[in-house]
Scaffold this motif. Sequence first.
Motif, short mmCIF file in Angstrom:
data_model
loop_
_atom_site.label_atom_id
_atom_site.label_comp_id
_atom_site.label_asym_id
_atom_site.label_seq_id
_atom_site.Cartn_x
_atom_site.Cartn_y
_atom_site.Cartn_z
N ASP A 58 0.80 -1.22 0.00
CA ASP A 58 0.00 0.00 0.00
C ASP A 58 0.83 1.27 0.00
O ASP A 58 0.32 2.35 -0.32
CB ASP A 58 -0.93 -0.02 1.22
CG ASP A 58 -1.86 -1.23 1.15
OD1 ASP A 58 -2.76 -1.22 0.31
OD2 ASP A 58 -1.65 -2.19 1.92
N ALA A 59 2.09 1.19 0.36
CA ALA A 59 2.99 2.35 0.36
C ALA A 59 4.43 1.88 0.52
O ALA A 59 4.68 0.82 1.10
CB ALA A 59 2.63 3.30 1.51
N ALA A 60 5.36 2.69 0.01
CA ALA A 60 6.79 2.37 0.14
C ALA A 60 7.58 3.65 0.36
O ALA A 60 7.25 4.70 -0.22
CB ALA A 60 7.30 1.66 -1.10
N THR A 80 1.89 2.27 -6.90
CA THR A 80 1.92 2.28 -5.44
C THR A 80 2.45 3.62 -4.95
O THR A 80 3.45 4.11 -5.48
CB THR A 80 2.84 1.15 -4.93
OG1 THR A 80 2.33 -0.09 -5.38
CG2 THR A 80 2.93 1.16 -3.41
N PRO A 81 1.81 4.22 -3.94
CA PRO A 81 2.38 5.44 -3.36
C PRO A 81 3.81 5.18 -2.89
O PRO A 81 4.08 4.23 -2.17
CB PRO A 81 1.44 5.74 -2.19
CG PRO A 81 0.14 5.11 -2.58
CD PRO A 81 0.54 3.86 -3.32
N LEU A 82 4.72 6.05 -3.32
CA LEU A 82 6.14 5.85 -3.07
C LEU A 82 6.78 7.18 -2.73
O LEU A 82 6.55 8.19 -3.40
CB LEU A 82 6.78 5.27 -4.34
CG LEU A 82 8.28 5.13 -4.41
CD1 LEU A 82 8.80 4.17 -3.35
CD2 LEU A 82 8.68 4.64 -5.79
N LEU A 83 7.59 7.17 -1.68
CA LEU A 83 8.35 8.35 -1.27
C LEU A 83 9.82 7.97 -1.26
O LEU A 83 10.20 6.97 -0.64
CB LEU A 83 7.91 8.81 0.13
CG LEU A 83 8.68 9.95 0.76
CD1 LEU A 83 8.59 11.23 -0.09
CD2 LEU A 83 8.16 10.21 2.17
N ALA A 84 10.63 8.75 -1.96
CA ALA A 84 12.08 8.48 -2.01
C ALA A 84 12.84 9.64 -1.40
O ALA A 84 12.56 10.81 -1.71
CB ALA A 84 12.53 8.27 -3.45
N HIS A 85 13.78 9.32 -0.53
CA HIS A 85 14.67 10.31 0.08
C HIS A 85 16.08 10.07 -0.47
O HIS A 85 16.64 8.98 -0.28
CB HIS A 85 14.70 10.16 1.60
CG HIS A 85 13.42 10.53 2.25
ND1 HIS A 85 13.01 11.84 2.42
CD2 HIS A 85 12.43 9.76 2.78
CE1 HIS A 85 11.84 11.86 3.03
NE2 HIS A 85 11.47 10.61 3.25
N ALA A 108 5.83 8.05 -12.64
CA ALA A 108 4.97 7.15 -11.87
C ALA A 108 3.74 7.90 -11.38
O ALA A 108 3.76 9.12 -11.21
CB ALA A 108 5.75 6.57 -10.69
N ASP A 109 2.67 7.15 -11.14
CA ASP A 109 1.40 7.76 -10.73
C ASP A 109 1.47 8.52 -9.41
O ASP A 109 0.90 9.59 -9.29
CB ASP A 109 0.32 6.67 -10.59
CG ASP A 109 -0.18 6.19 -11.93
OD1 ASP A 109 0.09 6.86 -12.95
OD2 ASP A 109 -0.86 5.16 -11.96
N SER A 110 2.11 7.95 -8.42
CA SER A 110 2.05 8.58 -7.10
C SER A 110 3.39 8.46 -6.37
O SER A 110 3.46 7.95 -5.27
CB SER A 110 0.94 7.96 -6.27
OG SER A 110 1.10 6.56 -6.20
N ALA A 111 4.43 8.97 -7.01
CA ALA A 111 5.76 8.93 -6.40
C ALA A 111 6.24 10.35 -6.14
O ALA A 111 6.03 11.25 -6.95
CB ALA A 111 6.74 8.20 -7.31
N ARG A 145 4.46 10.94 8.11
CA ARG A 145 3.22 11.52 7.58
C ARG A 145 2.75 10.75 6.35
O ARG A 145 1.56 10.46 6.20
CB ARG A 145 3.43 13.00 7.23
CG ARG A 145 3.51 13.92 8.43
CD ARG A 145 3.47 15.39 8.03
NE ARG A 145 4.52 15.77 7.10
CZ ARG A 145 5.75 16.14 7.46
NH1 ARG A 145 6.09 16.19 8.74
NH2 ARG A 145 6.64 16.47 6.54
N PHE A 146 3.68 10.43 5.46
CA PHE A 146 3.36 9.69 4.24
C PHE A 146 2.76 8.32 4.57
O PHE A 146 1.70 7.95 4.04
CB PHE A 146 4.64 9.54 3.41
CG PHE A 146 4.49 8.71 2.18
CD1 PHE A 146 4.02 9.28 1.01
CD2 PHE A 146 4.83 7.36 2.17
CE1 PHE A 146 3.88 8.51 -0.15
CE2 PHE A 146 4.71 6.59 1.04
CZ PHE A 146 4.23 7.17 -0.12
N LEU A 147 3.40 7.58 5.47
CA LEU A 147 2.91 6.25 5.83
C LEU A 147 1.58 6.35 6.57
O LEU A 147 0.67 5.52 6.33
CB LEU A 147 3.96 5.51 6.66
CG LEU A 147 5.22 5.13 5.89
CD1 LEU A 147 6.31 4.65 6.84
CD2 LEU A 147 4.93 4.09 4.82
#
Length: 152
Positions: A58-60, A80-85, A108-111, A145-147
């Motif tokens: 559901d998230a990464a 998939t919702p994805l946040l990269a640091h 990507a759709d939601s990165a 917050r993202f998760l």
Amino acid sequence: MPAHEHTSTFDPNLSLLDLEEVIRYARGIPESNGKVGVVGFCAGGLMAFLSAARTWIDAAVAYCGAGTEPFLEELSRTHTPLLAHLGDSDEILPDSTRTALQLALGQADSADVVIHAGCSHAFARRGSESFNESAAQAAFQSSRRFLHRHLR
């Protein structure tokens, strides 16, 4: 020995099979809501990227993502919702790879990609030579917050 020194023997495809079993297990925990997120650092960041692209999480959240080069096209198609640091001075992730990764995730759709100025590899790992307290705290708060948004 740092994880990035093991990448010649690390098989992300095989590791993803193990991770899929963990995801399946986590979804079935009675006390959970059934949602699963993956967070990874360095080679674990690659696993977070691949989990977003290939599994039903559901998230990464990925920190760095060493070894992403062969998977950029695949990452550009993730839903998939994805946040990269990423650190802007990461010696493990060269500028060209960091730019290509940003472009791929931009498709990507939601990165979302956050570039941390003045940060090198392992900037968020306490005890590393490149640990950056303020950047790490900002990244951790953003990740929480993202998760929270995607896993509640």
